[in-house]
Design an enzyme around this catalytic site. Structure first.
Site, PDB file in Angstrom:
ATOM      1  N   GLU A 191       0.158  -1.033   5.791  1.00 20.09           N
ATOM      2  CA  GLU A 191       1.253  -0.466   6.571  1.00 20.09           C
ATOM      3  C   GLU A 191       1.095   1.047   6.740  1.00 20.09           C
ATOM      4  O   GLU A 191       1.375   1.590   7.810  1.00 20.09           O
ATOM      5  CB  GLU A 191       2.595  -0.784   5.905  1.00 20.09           C
ATOM      6  CG  GLU A 191       3.816  -0.500   6.774  1.00 20.09           C
ATOM      7  CD  GLU A 191       4.335   0.924   6.685  1.00 20.09           C
ATOM      8  OE1 GLU A 191       5.143   1.324   7.538  1.00 20.09           O
ATOM      9  OE2 GLU A 191       3.922   1.655   5.739  1.00 20.09           O
ATOM     10  N   ASP A 203       0.840  -1.200   0.000  1.00 22.28           N
ATOM     11  CA  ASP A 203       0.000   0.000   0.000  1.00 22.28           C
ATOM     12  C   ASP A 203       0.870   1.242   0.000  1.00 22.28           C
ATOM     13  O   ASP A 203       2.076   1.185   0.287  1.00 22.28           O
ATOM     14  CB  ASP A 203      -0.943  -0.001   1.200  1.00 22.28           C
ATOM     15  CG  ASP A 203      -0.202   0.012   2.538  1.00 22.28           C
ATOM     16  OD1 ASP A 203       0.806  -0.717   2.663  1.00 22.28           O
ATOM     17  OD2 ASP A 203      -0.638   0.736   3.455  1.00 22.28           O
TER      18      ASP A 203
END
Length: 476
Positions: free
Chosen positions: A169, A104
């Protein structure tokens, strides 16, 4: 064939396929996998599937681990993206390395101040601009490119590899810690080392290995003064205002030299030992370049060692913002009824989160008692993550140093980092093994900023270091 001969073949193969690697990174950057944007959750899922397909094409066995749902502030529930668990090799005579990374990215729009489209990888003067190029899609893809290169060269892979690739994350790694705890005696059992490439060089020229991270305690100070917002002309000067109390409290937290003013906050900080001080003296660090990168004319500390120590091994306190206050264009003569101040403390060895929380609560209580205000004030530890510290002389670090020398021709600096990657400590605790931070990006990559980039040279040399690292760690 000797390691040196194979390295030459590996380096040549990687160099010959530079265009392919750039195109592969371009394909990944084109997927706007922003975990913080709920409406982009399908794109995060698409990034997971893209990576899964790439891994399976390399013969990596992939399992998608369901980590549940995410509850948004408005009560909406969203499925969390699956965590990729990959296994490459199962030779009991070989070492097993766990590689962590994330797929991400931070939010990005041209209107934020980007010079190019954030989700279109754009090459300029040897730099690859695009969101996620260096944080963390580039490093993740680099590991996979290296496995592919070994296969194309018909070279037996030196170690077994297990991948843990998440996609939340940038939004707190929700669900990952519980997953890792559940995998302690299964997927994570029998591993020898953990390596993470999700950080950056200290500068732009010299590689480094990182052995420490500061932790974080993120606080909310909540102040409520009335049942509704009020007109300052009618009520100003007659009531205790929430904003006034909040500013008063926040102004007592840190001084103009960066010293935290909370009583007892430094009591648990580890003492600087002579051998540690020597490490700082040997590090290559350009103070002027650091100031320029920050966009400031002057830093609080003047010499290299003190700047690095205050960045890595001493705690710091930063005021982040105020929620509930008017922040629009123009004038609004309102007295906000409810405001929330946000600040964080970066913690270091041997500070304990619980102790920091108590000290902050006591400090705020003392300030408010002196103000004699009737307003409702509370302090909340919104998020806490422990510091992490490894042994820079561990055999895995020695192996990574040898790999760095084989590619760059120089010994890497041994550094810490001022930021926090809380999952690093979780891997150390759940595996009981040494964790290595192996950065391949440069200090000016701008991971969370506008115009994030990844130098082509760092991309290519990073893969070479990774390729040699596998051989070196196999020999430990």
């Amino acid at each position: 064939m000797s390691n040196e001969d194979f390295n030459k073949r590996l380096f040549k193969y990687l160099d010959d396929h530079q265009k392919d690697y750039i195109q592969r990174l371009s394909d990944a950057v084109a997927i706007p996998s922003v975990s913080a944007w709920p409406d982009h959750r399908p794109e995060v899922f698409r990034m997971v599937q893209w990576t899964k397909s790439f891994m399976e094409s390399l013969g990596i066995a992939v399992e998608l681990a369901d980590v549940g749902e995410q509850k948004l502030a408005d009560g909406t529930k969203l499925k969390l993206p699956d965590v990729i668990l990959g296994t490459y090799g199962n030779d009991k005579l070989k070492k097993t390395v766990v590689i962590y990374g994330h797929l991400d990215v931070q939010p990005a729009q041209v209107s934020d101040g980007w010079d190019t489209e954030p989700f279109v990888l754009t090459e300029k003067s040897g730099k690859l601009y695009g969101r996620g190029s260096t944080d963390d899609k580039g490093p993740v893809i680099s590991w996979l490119n290296v496995i592919e290169a070994y296969q194309k060269l018909n070279e037996p892979f030196p170690v077994n590899v297990k991948f843990v690739l998440e996609s939340m994350e940038e939004y707190g790694s929700e669900g990952l810690e519980d997953l890792l705890k559940s995998l302690k005696n299964t997927f994570l059992s029998g591993v020898d080392y953990v390596v993470i490439s999700d950080s950056y060089w200290l500068g732009k020229e010299k590689p480094c290995l990182q052995y420490g991270l500061r932790g974080i305690c993120y606080f909310f100070i909540d102040v409520e003064s009335s049942t509704k917002d009020l007109h300052s002309g009618c009520f100003g000067g007659t009531i205790h205002e929430a904003m006034t109390d909040l500013i008063a409290v926040m102004s007592t937290l840190v001084d103009d030299q960066g010293r935290i003013l909370i009583d007892g906050i430094y009591d648990e900080v580890a003492q600087l030992l002579p051998e540690e001080a020597e490490i700082y003296k040997r590090i290559t660090f350009d103070v002027k370049a650091y100031s320029a990168e920050a966009g400031v004319d002057k830093t609080i500390q003047q010499d290299k060692e003190q700047i690095l120590m205050h960045r890595w091994r001493y705690p710091s306190l930063t005021l982040h913002g105020i929620q509930g206050a008017f922040d629009g264009v123009g004038c609004k003569t309102v007295i906000p009824r409810h405001v929330i101040g946000k600040f964080s403390i970066r913690i270091v060895p041997n500070m304990k989160i619980a102790t920091v929380e108590k000290l902050v609560e006591k400090h705020v209580k003392n300030v408010m008692e002196k103000r004699n205000s009737p307003n409702k004030v509370s302090v909340k530890l919104e998020h806490g993550g422990d510091y992490w510290l490894a042994d820079p002389n561990h055999p895995q670090y020695v192996a990574a140093r040898r790999a760095t020398v084989a590619v760059h021709g120089i010994e890497p600096d041994l550094t810490r980092e001022g930021g926090s990657i809380p999952i690093t400590l979780t891997f150390q605790e759940q595996t009981g093994k040494n964790v290595l931070l192996l950065p391949i990006g440069a200090s000016d990559d701008g991971a969370h900023s506008q115009n994030e980039k990844f130098d082509v040279s760092n991309y290519m040399n990073g893969m070479k270091v990774m390729g040699v690292y596998f051989q070196e760690v196999a020999r430990v």
